[in-house]
Motif scaffolding. Structure first.
Motif, PDB file in Angstrom:
ATOM      1  N   GLY A  19      71.787  -5.641  39.317  1.00  0.00           N
ATOM      2  CA  GLY A  19      70.853  -6.309  40.217  1.00  0.00           C
ATOM      3  C   GLY A  19      71.497  -7.359  41.095  1.00  0.00           C
ATOM      4  O   GLY A  19      70.931  -7.730  42.132  1.00  0.00           O
ATOM      5  N   LEU A  34      67.191  -5.041  31.836  1.00  0.00           N
ATOM      6  CA  LEU A  34      66.070  -5.088  32.776  1.00  0.00           C
ATOM      7  C   LEU A  34      65.208  -6.332  32.602  1.00  0.00           C
ATOM      8  O   LEU A  34      64.160  -6.455  33.221  1.00  0.00           O
ATOM      9  N   ALA A  72      66.399  -8.017  36.870  1.00  0.00           N
ATOM     10  CA  ALA A  72      65.260  -7.134  37.167  1.00  0.00           C
ATOM     11  C   ALA A  72      63.921  -7.809  36.900  1.00  0.00           C
ATOM     12  O   ALA A  72      62.885  -7.317  37.368  1.00  0.00           O
TER      13      ALA A  72
END
Length: 394
Positions: free
Chosen positions: A210, A240, A244
């Motif tokens: 990311g 994540l 994220a």
């Protein structure tokens, strides 16, 4: 009462060594502004590097996902707890990082501690960077393979270890961005060694996904290894719940590798599937990451500003180009005292002590996000400089 007395004595020793951890409860959503015990703070302790955790678009996607899919999954993925939206997320993740297939896990810890025992066992050998995350360490121990830990980022030492091993199966295991130092592993050199010694390369890109690489596709893509002819050797883990902004993790790789992990990873097989609403929200998060170049540029600007304005003499700002900016203090008690002084000044920065870091290297772990203001970052840098000049936490 002997058993309780033993625990109390152990807690007392933690206090004596300034090693007891303390939870703080934030009364606000994840963002640079926090409220703890009624005190308003600017937080520098979140891994929400792009500022997505509190983004209204992501919150709306999560609410939409709950409305569409309900609150829970109901069973493990291999029974009845796997949904069409999980498939959609896994396809999107695999496409995003440039691999055949991806597998979605409930947490990064479950991914790391599960895939290593699935890939290695008795008689095999794992070669691991000494500063790898605890989840990788636990996965190595669970595998029952022979573990060799090489000095941090020391490619020459690793090559000697690999050359001296007759194990039938070898795994090189590394963090991509090291969570307490902020530096990036020499991934190209590690893949070259994996090729030379016919090994797998397991890369935990928890803190790079990311943030680093084109479109935020991570450290492997930044190093250009996603298109390498031997990229099939790479087993890529991404988190994540950091950049994220939601929760969970994924493992991406060759289709046969992922199918093997589906069949053999106990932390995937024997747990209830993650709520499908989270997968729905993560699809929105992926779109925000891919279109998030302005956020990444802002984060880089804040990193540069922090490093420019932090002028230390006795403490040391470790070399890092990532959002993790550690300030090495050394002594446990002093690190705790400095974190307390910062807290009193309205700045929330955690003190990191052993066993998370080696003895004698207690530090402040400053985490910057795209949601910070530059004034926040400059205030932290100047306050750190002032506290050092004044003698620490006093």
């Amino acid at each position: 009462m002997r058993l309780l007395d033993e625990l109390r004595a152990g807690l007392g020793r933690l206090d004596d060594e300034a090693l007891r951890r303390r939870r703080r409860s934030n009364a606000l959503p994840c963002a640079p502004r926090a409220t703890v015990d009624g005190r308003e703070l600017t937080a520098f302790c979140s891994n929400d590097y792009l500022g997505l955790a509190g983004d209204p678009a992501l919150a709306a996607a999560l609410a939409e996902g709950a409305s569409r899919w309900g609150a829970g999954s109901g069973a493990s993925h291999l029974v009845s707890g796997h949904y069409a939206v999980h498939d959609e997320l896994e396809r999107a993740l695999a496409s995003f990082v440039g691999y055949d297939r991806a597998l979605y896990f409930s947490t990064g810890y479950m991914a790391n501690s599960g895939i290593l025992p699935a890939l290695a066992g008795r008689g095999d050998a794992i070669f691991a960077d000494r500063l790898n995350h605890a989840s990788l360490v636990d996965g190595m121990l669970l595998s029952r393979a022979t573990v060799h830990r090489y000095p941090h980022a020391d490619v020459a030492a690793l090559e000697r270890m690999l050359a001296g091993s007759a194990a039938p199966r070898k795994l090189i295991v590394t963090d991509a961005v090291f969570s307490m130092d902020g530096d990036v592993a020499p991934l190209a050199e590690l893949l070259a060694l994996a090729v030379r010694h016919d090994a797998w390369l397991v890369v935990d890109d928890a803190h790079g996904f990311g943030v680093l690489g084109p479109q935020g596709r991570g450290a492997v893509a930044e190093a250009g290894l996603d298109t390498h002819p031997e990229a099939w050797r790479i087993v890529l883990v991404g988190t994540l719940g950091k950049a994220a902004g939601v929760a969970g993790a994924f493992v991406a790789g060759h289709a046969d590798v992922i199918e093997w992990l589906v069949q053999k990873t106990r932390t995937y097989i024997f747990t209830t599937g993650a709520p499908p609403a989270l997968a729905h929200a993560l699809l929105a998060s992926l779109r925000l990451i891919e279109a998030g170049e302005a956020r990444r540029q802002r984060l880089q600007s804040l990193i540069a500003s922090f490093r420019t304005h932090t002028r230390l003499q006795r403490w040391r700002l470790l070399p890092s180009r990532t959002a993790i900016q550690p300030v090495l203090i050394g002594d446990n008690a002093e690190a705790v005292a400095v974190a307390g002084a910062l807290f009193d000044a309205g700045l929330w920065v955690p003190a990191i002590r052993p066993p998370t870091v080696p003895a004698g290297t207690a530090r402040l772990r400053v985490s910057l996000t795209a949601a910070h203001d530059e004034t926040d970052v400059v205030r932290l840098a100047e306050t750190l400089t002032r506290l050092e000049r004044a003698g620490g936490g006093g």
